[in-house]
Design an enzyme around this catalytic site. Structure first.
Site, PDB file in Angstrom:
ATOM      1  CE  LYS A   1     -14.570 -17.684  -1.112  1.00 38.07           C
ATOM      2  NZ  LYS A   1     -13.093 -17.834  -1.118  1.00 38.07           N
TER       3      LYS A   1
ATOM      4  CB  SER B   1     -10.219 -17.061   0.148  1.00 46.05           C
ATOM      5  OG  SER B   1     -11.236 -17.160   1.124  1.00 46.05           O
TER       6      SER B   1
END
Length: 254
Positions: A109, A46
């Site tokens: 993230k 990701s």
């Protein structure tokens, strides 16, 4: 005292000393992991190509202060944060998400939205407070060889309003999350996004991650200290000459 008794006492004393040293080492390790640095490995794509599957990095635990998530297993012994520090837009941060069946799970993230910000994706372009984030195509594609033939994925450079630059991937020109509603970040929360925009479950998916409470922050990712190819075991030292990504070791994350 007999010779046998003296040997027994010496043996017991030696064993007690070993136990003492091991206990001290364990205590030091727990303190370091809880208050200073925690190792973290990348399990998914990701954050490609900033972070790759098989990367190992150190997370700075005191960068944002401490919550109960700073402790192993996240025991709910207090609320809020101690010595709280506010993340900067563009930071790469580790945080906790409650996953049904798995409990508290680490996610990593990039910090995109701060409290009060309005975030939206329009045709694959990130907008922060109604302003498009500059997005420039890079000359060389990211090459993904997972699952067979190599796949060329367009790379772009985004520049945030504070000058932070980073690369993002665009796997699908019309991805499901390329057009979104406006997300208004609540007080005390953050909006987190993966750099691999079409392959990231992040704050755009409100039912899974959503807005991240400041309390859920674990720390800021700072240094990549080891890296092995996807699918390889880090402990297989006899393969290191061929499996270690030597050029990534020592990379400072920004």
């Amino acid at each position: 005292m007999s010779v046998t008794t003296e040997k027994k006492d010496a043996s017991e004393g030696g064993f007690a000393e070993v136990v003492k040293i091991c206990a001290q080492a364990l205590l030091i390790a727990v303190v370091i992991r809880t208050l200073i640095f925690q190792p973290f490995n990348i399990p998914s794509g990701s954050m490609e190509d900033t972070l790759l599957v098989g990367d190992y990095l150190f997370v700075n635990k005191f960068s944002y202060g401490y919550s109960h998530h700073s402790l192993p297993f996240s025991p709910p012994i207090f609320k809020g944060r101690l010595f709280e520090g506010v993340p900067k837009r563009g930071d790469i941060a580790v945080f906790k998400v409650w996953v049904p069946g798995d409990g508290w799970t680490d996610y990593i993230k990039r910090v995109i939205g701060l409290p009060g910000d309005r975030i939206q994706m329009i045709d694959g372009v990130l907008h922060i407070n109604e302003r498009a984030v500059p997005k420039v195509r890079l000359p060389n594609d990211y090459i993904d060889g997972e699952g067979g033939a190599a796949r060329h994925i367009p790379r772009y450079e985004e520049t945030l309003d504070n000058g932070v630059k980073y690369e993002v991937l665009d796997m699908d020109r019309s991805g499901f999350l390329d057009n979104t509603p406006v997300y208004e970040v609540p007080p005390g929360h953050l909006f987190m996004m993966g750099d691999n925009r079409d392959n990231s479950t992040d704050s755009r998916v409100q039912s899974a991650v959503g807005y991240v409470p400041m309390e859920n922050l674990v720390g800021r990712a700072e240094l990549l200290f080891f890296s092995v190819e996807r699918g390889e075991a880090a402990w297989a030292f006899w393969k290191w000459p061929w499996t270690v990504r030597w050029s990534r070791i020592g990379t400072v994350l920004e």
